[in-house]
Design a protein around this motif. Structure first.
Motif, PDB file in Angstrom:
ATOM      1  N   ALA A 116     -26.830  21.576  70.840  1.00  6.21           N
ATOM      2  CA  ALA A 116     -27.528  22.501  69.943  1.00  6.21           C
ATOM      3  C   ALA A 116     -28.318  21.789  68.876  1.00  6.21           C
ATOM      4  O   ALA A 116     -29.157  22.385  68.219  1.00  6.21           O
ATOM      5  CB  ALA A 116     -26.540  23.454  69.286  1.00  6.21           C
ATOM      6  N   VAL A 117     -28.080  20.495  68.684  1.00  4.44           N
ATOM      7  CA  VAL A 117     -28.784  19.741  67.645  1.00  4.44           C
ATOM      8  C   VAL A 117     -30.285  19.845  67.819  1.00  4.44           C
ATOM      9  O   VAL A 117     -31.034  19.940  66.864  1.00  4.44           O
ATOM     10  CB  VAL A 117     -28.340  18.261  67.669  1.00  4.44           C
ATOM     11  CG1 VAL A 117     -29.253  17.423  66.780  1.00  4.44           C
ATOM     12  CG2 VAL A 117     -26.898  18.142  67.225  1.00  4.44           C
ATOM     13  N   ALA A 118     -30.753  19.826  69.066  1.00  3.80           N
ATOM     14  CA  ALA A 118     -32.185  19.818  69.326  1.00  3.80           C
ATOM     15  C   ALA A 118     -32.815  21.207  69.186  1.00  3.80           C
ATOM     16  O   ALA A 118     -34.010  21.317  68.991  1.00  3.80           O
ATOM     17  CB  ALA A 118     -32.458  19.262  70.716  1.00  3.80           C
ATOM     18  N   GLN A 119     -32.008  22.282  69.320  1.00  2.00           N
ATOM     19  CA  GLN A 119     -32.586  23.620  69.317  1.00  2.00           C
ATOM     20  C   GLN A 119     -32.346  24.379  68.010  1.00  2.00           C
ATOM     21  O   GLN A 119     -33.217  25.087  67.527  1.00  2.00           O
ATOM     22  CB  GLN A 119     -32.001  24.452  70.470  1.00  2.00           C
ATOM     23  CG  GLN A 119     -32.373  23.918  71.866  1.00  2.00           C
ATOM     24  CD  GLN A 119     -31.398  22.884  72.366  1.00  2.00           C
ATOM     25  OE1 GLN A 119     -30.276  22.825  71.879  1.00  2.00           O
ATOM     26  NE2 GLN A 119     -31.810  22.046  73.300  1.00  2.00           N
ATOM     27  N   ASP A 120     -31.173  24.314  67.467  1.00  2.00           N
ATOM     28  CA  ASP A 120     -30.798  25.119  66.318  1.00  2.00           C
ATOM     29  C   ASP A 120     -30.967  24.327  65.022  1.00  2.00           C
ATOM     30  O   ASP A 120     -30.874  23.112  65.024  1.00  2.00           O
ATOM     31  CB  ASP A 120     -29.340  25.568  66.444  1.00  2.00           C
ATOM     32  CG  ASP A 120     -29.124  26.456  67.669  1.00  2.00           C
ATOM     33  OD1 ASP A 120     -30.085  27.131  68.062  1.00  2.00           O
ATOM     34  OD2 ASP A 120     -28.009  26.437  68.221  1.00  2.00           O
ATOM     35  N   PRO A 121     -31.193  25.016  63.907  1.00  2.00           N
ATOM     36  CA  PRO A 121     -31.339  24.289  62.646  1.00  2.00           C
ATOM     37  C   PRO A 121     -30.055  23.572  62.258  1.00  2.00           C
ATOM     38  O   PRO A 121     -28.965  24.144  62.298  1.00  2.00           O
ATOM     39  CB  PRO A 121     -31.693  25.386  61.636  1.00  2.00           C
ATOM     40  CG  PRO A 121     -31.209  26.651  62.256  1.00  2.00           C
ATOM     41  CD  PRO A 121     -31.334  26.471  63.727  1.00  2.00           C
ATOM     42  N   THR A 122     -30.181  22.327  61.906  1.00  2.00           N
ATOM     43  CA  THR A 122     -29.052  21.528  61.435  1.00  2.00           C
ATOM     44  C   THR A 122     -29.339  21.145  59.990  1.00  2.00           C
ATOM     45  O   THR A 122     -30.307  20.449  59.715  1.00  2.00           O
ATOM     46  CB  THR A 122     -28.888  20.252  62.287  1.00  2.00           C
ATOM     47  OG1 THR A 122     -28.679  20.613  63.649  1.00  2.00           O
ATOM     48  CG2 THR A 122     -27.717  19.425  61.798  1.00  2.00           C
ATOM     49  N   PHE A 123     -28.522  21.611  59.064  1.00  2.82           N
ATOM     50  CA  PHE A 123     -28.707  21.289  57.661  1.00  2.82           C
ATOM     51  C   PHE A 123     -27.989  19.984  57.345  1.00  2.82           C
ATOM     52  O   PHE A 123     -26.815  19.810  57.674  1.00  2.82           O
ATOM     53  CB  PHE A 123     -28.188  22.424  56.777  1.00  2.82           C
ATOM     54  CG  PHE A 123     -28.983  23.680  56.922  1.00  2.82           C
ATOM     55  CD1 PHE A 123     -30.116  23.896  56.151  1.00  2.82           C
ATOM     56  CD2 PHE A 123     -28.617  24.643  57.861  1.00  2.82           C
ATOM     57  CE1 PHE A 123     -30.865  25.067  56.300  1.00  2.82           C
ATOM     58  CE2 PHE A 123     -29.358  25.804  58.009  1.00  2.82           C
ATOM     59  CZ  PHE A 123     -30.482  26.016  57.229  1.00  2.82           C
ATOM     60  N   PHE A 124     -28.701  19.070  56.723  1.00  2.00           N
ATOM     61  CA  PHE A 124     -28.201  17.711  56.512  1.00  2.00           C
ATOM     62  C   PHE A 124     -28.373  17.369  55.045  1.00  2.00           C
ATOM     63  O   PHE A 124     -29.489  17.145  54.561  1.00  2.00           O
ATOM     64  CB  PHE A 124     -29.002  16.751  57.401  1.00  2.00           C
ATOM     65  CG  PHE A 124     -28.446  15.357  57.475  1.00  2.00           C
ATOM     66  CD1 PHE A 124     -27.443  15.035  58.374  1.00  2.00           C
ATOM     67  CD2 PHE A 124     -28.952  14.357  56.655  1.00  2.00           C
ATOM     68  CE1 PHE A 124     -26.943  13.741  58.458  1.00  2.00           C
ATOM     69  CE2 PHE A 124     -28.465  13.062  56.727  1.00  2.00           C
ATOM     70  CZ  PHE A 124     -27.452  12.760  57.632  1.00  2.00           C
ATOM     71  N   ARG A 125     -27.259  17.342  54.316  1.00  2.00           N
ATOM     72  CA  ARG A 125     -27.298  17.140  52.866  1.00  2.00           C
ATOM     73  C   ARG A 125     -27.161  15.664  52.512  1.00  2.00           C
ATOM     74  O   ARG A 125     -26.224  15.005  52.937  1.00  2.00           O
ATOM     75  CB  ARG A 125     -26.174  17.946  52.218  1.00  2.00           C
ATOM     76  CG  ARG A 125     -26.246  19.441  52.482  1.00  2.00           C
ATOM     77  CD  ARG A 125     -24.923  20.134  52.269  1.00  2.00           C
ATOM     78  NE  ARG A 125     -23.903  19.675  53.215  1.00  2.00           N
ATOM     79  CZ  ARG A 125     -22.670  20.186  53.297  1.00  2.00           C
ATOM     80  NH1 ARG A 125     -22.310  21.153  52.480  1.00  2.00           N
ATOM     81  NH2 ARG A 125     -21.809  19.719  54.182  1.00  2.00           N
ATOM     82  N   ILE A 126     -28.111  15.163  51.726  1.00  2.00           N
ATOM     83  CA  ILE A 126     -28.116  13.758  51.304  1.00  2.00           C
ATOM     84  C   ILE A 126     -27.883  13.706  49.789  1.00  2.00           C
ATOM     85  O   ILE A 126     -28.710  14.184  49.006  1.00  2.00           O
ATOM     86  CB  ILE A 126     -29.452  13.061  51.633  1.00  2.00           C
ATOM     87  CG1 ILE A 126     -29.786  13.198  53.118  1.00  2.00           C
ATOM     88  CG2 ILE A 126     -29.394  11.590  51.222  1.00  2.00           C
ATOM     89  CD1 ILE A 126     -31.169  12.672  53.478  1.00  2.00           C
ATOM     90  N   GLY A 127     -26.767  13.129  49.361  1.00  2.00           N
ATOM     91  CA  GLY A 127     -26.508  12.952  47.941  1.00  2.00           C
ATOM     92  C   GLY A 127     -27.346  11.811  47.393  1.00  2.00           C
ATOM     93  O   GLY A 127     -27.438  10.748  48.003  1.00  2.00           O
ATOM     94  N   THR A 128     -27.945  12.013  46.229  1.00  2.00           N
ATOM     95  CA  THR A 128     -28.829  10.986  45.659  1.00  2.00           C
ATOM     96  C   THR A 128     -28.319  10.574  44.277  1.00  2.00           C
ATOM     97  O   THR A 128     -27.255  10.001  44.153  1.00  2.00           O
ATOM     98  CB  THR A 128     -30.278  11.493  45.604  1.00  2.00           C
ATOM     99  OG1 THR A 128     -30.370  12.669  44.783  1.00  2.00           O
ATOM    100  CG2 THR A 128     -30.786  11.826  47.004  1.00  2.00           C
ATOM    101  N   GLY A 129     -29.067  10.871  43.234  1.00  2.00           N
ATOM    102  CA  GLY A 129     -28.681  10.515  41.866  1.00  2.00           C
ATOM    103  C   GLY A 129     -29.385  11.450  40.912  1.00  2.00           C
ATOM    104  O   GLY A 129     -29.818  12.540  41.298  1.00  2.00           O
ATOM    105  N   SER A 130     -29.550  11.036  39.671  1.00  2.00           N
ATOM    106  CA  SER A 130     -30.218  11.887  38.687  1.00  2.00           C
ATOM    107  C   SER A 130     -31.724  11.884  38.926  1.00  2.00           C
ATOM    108  O   SER A 130     -32.282  10.949  39.511  1.00  2.00           O
ATOM    109  CB  SER A 130     -29.915  11.402  37.272  1.00  2.00           C
ATOM    110  OG  SER A 130     -30.500  10.133  37.040  1.00  2.00           O
TER     111      SER A 130
END
Length: 336
Positions: free
Chosen positions: A21-35
């Motif tokens: 399903a990775v290729a077809q359905d939306p995959t939300f991918f959260r990247i923690g950063t900084g200020s």
């Protein structure tokens, strides 16, 4: 916002466990950063843009996005390294930017994190050197870190790699929380306090130029402390991941001298829970021509983020590569 976060988390859980399903359905991918005033946030935003390709996007070869099909990456402002690694370990973030020294300590459960190994941390890439900035008011200087005893000093946010490392460094000069007036602030807050005369100095490790310092240098003015060779060796002994580096003259207005300072590598970290297929796609998208263009035309540090340096120091750090990243680097001939 709360509803969106709940939906995103649910959709993410489904997508990450659905395999094909990775290729077809939306995959939300959260990247923690900084200020927002630092370097992690703009770099994380650029990476998120590069690896994304939301459902319905135009194909890459037709001028669309060239990331992982179906992936929607989101850069989130956080308190940086310690927070990001903890959130990746706990499944609250899929990825994060983090300093190499903190990542090693947290993965192994050493030092401040003794007995609390974060065994799910995996490396995707070494990104760029984060130079330690010791910022002073314009016209001020110190001979050594010992001069900060009794001063009002910004030691960065709780949950940041900067704070962990700085406290280790200061101990070597007999400075600690008991004999200085420390302030746990992010970079923008520290710059504002210094400009207002409420701080005598503050520390921040980031890739130059740092936006909050650019603003400080062009408004109130500032100085950067240049460490001696002896001090750099002492710091390296205390925090081995911090190695000698320099900030060129002219990076900040009025700082017309080269600054010798320690630096630590910034890493892109993901969770071992992510599939090999997904992380392979993310790593491949990170190093494609489209992302290269975004990095070259974004924050100045973007130009130092290259596939050729992606594995620098990783082998000796003691934190594993994610199998998906390893697969890409082997296919690309960057590792055996």
């Amino acid at each position: 916002m709360k509803l969106f976060s709940t939906f995103a988390g649910t959709a993410l859980a489904v997508a990450l466990t659905a395999g094909t399903a990775v290729a077809q359905d939306p995959t939300f991918f959260r990247i923690g950063t900084g200020s927002a005033g630092g370097t992690y946030f703009p770099i994380g935003g650029t990476i998120a843009n590069g690896i994304s390709s939301p459902p319905g996007s135009r194909p890459c070869d037709e001028g669309g996005q060239c990331g992982v099909p179906g992936l929607i990456a989101i850069a989130q402002s956080t308190t940086a390294s310690v927070f990001n690694n903890t959130a990746v370990q706990n499944g609250e973030l899929e990825a994060g930017l983090a300093a190499a020294d903190v990542t090693r300590s947290m993965y192994l459960g050493e030092g401040k994190f003794d007995g609390k190994p974060h065994e799910k941390l995996r490396i995707v890439a070494n990104l760029y050197p984060e130079d330690l900035h010791l910022v002073l008011p314009e016209g001020e200087s110190i001979k050594s870190l010992a001069d900060l005893k009794g001063k009002r000093v910004g030691i960065a946010q709780a949950g940041s790699g900067t704070q962990v490392a700085v406290l280790q460094m200061l101990e070597k000069w007999g400075v600690n929380r008991d004999n200085m007036d420390e302030a746990e602030l992010n970079n923008s807050q520290s710059a504002e306090r210094l400009a207002d005369g409420q701080l005598d100095a503050y520390f921040y490790a980031a890739g130059w130029p740092v936006s909050a310092m650019v603003q400080l240098s062009t408004t109130k003015g500032m100085e950067l402390h240049s460490f001696s060779d002896e001090a750099l060796k002492k710091i390296n002994d205390a925090v081995p991941a911090y190695i000698p580096s320099s900030i060129p003259a002219g990076v900040y207005e009025g700082v017309d001298y080269e600054v010798q300072t320690p630096a630590v590598s910034a890493l892109l970290i993901v969770s071992s829970d992510l599939s090999e297929e997904l992380v392979y796609g993310i790593t491949k998208a990170l190093w494609n021509d489209n992302t290269r263009n975004l990095l070259d035309n974004g924050h100045a540090k973007g130009k130092q983020i290259t596939a050729e340096t992606a594995l620098d120091g990783v082998g000796s750090l003691g934190v594993p590569l994610h199998p998906g990243a390893e697969k890409f680097y082997k296919e690309a001939g960057l590792m055996e």
